[in-house]
Design an enzyme around this catalytic site. Structure first.
Site, short mmCIF file in Angstrom:
data_model
loop_
_atom_site.label_atom_id
_atom_site.label_comp_id
_atom_site.label_asym_id
_atom_site.label_seq_id
_atom_site.Cartn_x
_atom_site.Cartn_y
_atom_site.Cartn_z
N PRO A 1 0.79 -1.23 0.00
CA PRO A 1 0.00 0.00 0.00
C PRO A 1 0.83 1.28 0.00
CG PRO A 1 -0.18 -1.12 2.11
CD PRO A 1 0.50 -2.08 1.16
N ASN A 2 0.36 2.21 -0.79
CA ASN A 2 0.91 3.57 -0.91
C ASN A 2 2.21 3.62 -1.71
OD1 ASN A 2 -1.14 4.95 0.64
ND2 ASN A 2 -0.32 3.83 2.39
N ARG B 1 4.88 10.75 -2.55
CA ARG B 1 4.74 10.45 -1.13
C ARG B 1 6.05 10.72 -0.36
NH1 ARG B 1 4.74 4.33 1.20
NH2 ARG B 1 4.14 4.91 3.31
N TYR C 1 11.23 8.62 1.02
CA TYR C 1 11.20 7.56 0.00
C TYR C 1 11.87 7.95 -1.31
CZ TYR C 1 7.93 5.56 3.33
OH TYR C 1 7.37 5.07 4.48
N ASN D 1 7.84 -5.80 -0.75
CA ASN D 1 7.81 -4.66 0.17
C ASN D 1 6.35 -4.56 0.62
OD1 ASN D 1 7.71 -2.31 1.56
ND2 ASN D 1 8.95 -1.13 0.11
N ALA E 1 3.07 -0.77 4.88
CA ALA E 1 2.52 -0.73 6.26
C ALA E 1 2.05 -2.09 6.74
CB ALA E 1 1.38 0.28 6.32
N ASP F 1 1.82 -15.73 6.36
CA ASP F 1 1.19 -17.05 6.22
C ASP F 1 1.17 -17.48 4.76
OD1 ASP F 1 0.75 -17.39 8.92
OD2 ASP F 1 -1.42 -17.14 8.83
N GLU G 1 12.32 -9.67 1.90
CA GLU G 1 11.56 -8.48 2.33
C GLU G 1 12.43 -7.25 2.09
OE1 GLU G 1 11.12 -8.60 6.55
OE2 GLU G 1 9.92 -6.76 6.66
N HIS H 1 12.61 -2.88 2.31
CA HIS H 1 12.04 -1.58 2.69
C HIS H 1 12.94 -0.48 2.14
CE1 HIS H 1 9.13 -3.52 5.17
NE2 HIS H 1 10.10 -4.29 5.62
N ARG I 1 13.14 4.49 12.45
CA ARG I 1 11.97 5.38 12.38
C ARG I 1 11.10 5.20 13.63
NH1 ARG I 1 9.27 4.88 6.64
NH2 ARG I 1 8.13 6.68 7.51
C1 DQA Z 1 8.18 0.94 3.87
C2 DQA Z 1 8.27 1.21 5.38
C3 DQA Z 1 6.92 1.02 6.03
O1 DQA Z 1 7.02 1.26 7.43
C4 DQA Z 1 5.92 1.99 5.46
O2 DQA Z 1 4.65 1.79 6.02
C5 DQA Z 1 5.87 1.95 3.97
C6 DQA Z 1 7.10 1.77 3.22
C7 DQA Z 1 9.50 1.25 3.15
O3 DQA Z 1 9.63 0.83 2.00
O4 DQA Z 1 10.38 1.92 3.71
O5 DQA Z 1 4.82 2.16 3.38
O6 DQA Z 1 7.91 -0.44 3.68
#
Ligand code: DQA
Length: 145
Positions: free
Chosen positions: A9-10, A17, A22, A73, A76, A86, A97, A99, A106
């Site tokens: 998301p996002n 954003r 980012y 990624n 949130a 799962d 994973e 980020h 943070r």
């Molecule tokens: C994120 C870090 C997460 O805490 C955050 O909610 C994101 C992006 C990152 O890529 O740094 O949406 O996964």
């Protein structure tokens, strides 16, 4: 070798954003960077982005017997979802994973990742290059499996 790259998301709002966290690159630019990198290594990269947890679970399940590894990624959902790890455990594919920001530096609630227990590695705070590191990790792991 085929990898599924999932952004949560996002992350469709990259570029707009919170650029101080980012960066200014867009999701399309990120996907092109990964796609070009994979192309040079003869790896097929497939991309998926969703703002919805269940759709991300469906996407992970769709990789079963179709992809060799997953880069995710979860955004949130990293800090809230049980369904995503799962699903990763259910399909049994190696997953990394990623980020973009350093989640350990943070807010305290970002320090918890439920997803990392289902992943072979976690890369945090390497900006867009973290996805390329993830490609390298899966490539060397799959080469020797
Ligand atoms: C994120 C870090 C997460 O805490 C955050 O909610 C994101 C992006 C990152 O890529 O740094 O949406 O996964």
């Amino acid at each position: 070798m085929k990898l599924l790259i999932i952004n949560g998301p996002n992350l469709n709002m990259l570029g707009v954003r919170e650029p101080e966290i980012y960066g200014s690159g867009t999701l399309a630019e990120l996907e092109k960077l990964i796609s070009d990198y994979c192309g040079r290594k003869n790896i097929t990269a497939e991309f998926y982005q969703s703002n919805h947890e269940g759709d991300i679970v469906d996407s992970i399940q769709s990789a079963y017997k179709k992809a060799d590894g997953i880069i995710i990624n979860p955004a949130a959902y990293t800090h809230t979802s049980i369904a995503i790890p799962d699903a990763l455990k259910a399909v049994g594919l190696p997953a990394v994973e990623v980020h973009i920001s350093d989640i350990s530096a943070r807010e305290p609630y970002r320090r918890i990742s439920y997803v990392s227990s289902a992943c072979v590695a976690t890369i945090s705070g390497r900006h867009f290059s973290g996805y390329l590191d993830a490609v390298d990790i899966l490539e060397s792991r799959l080469k020797f499996s």
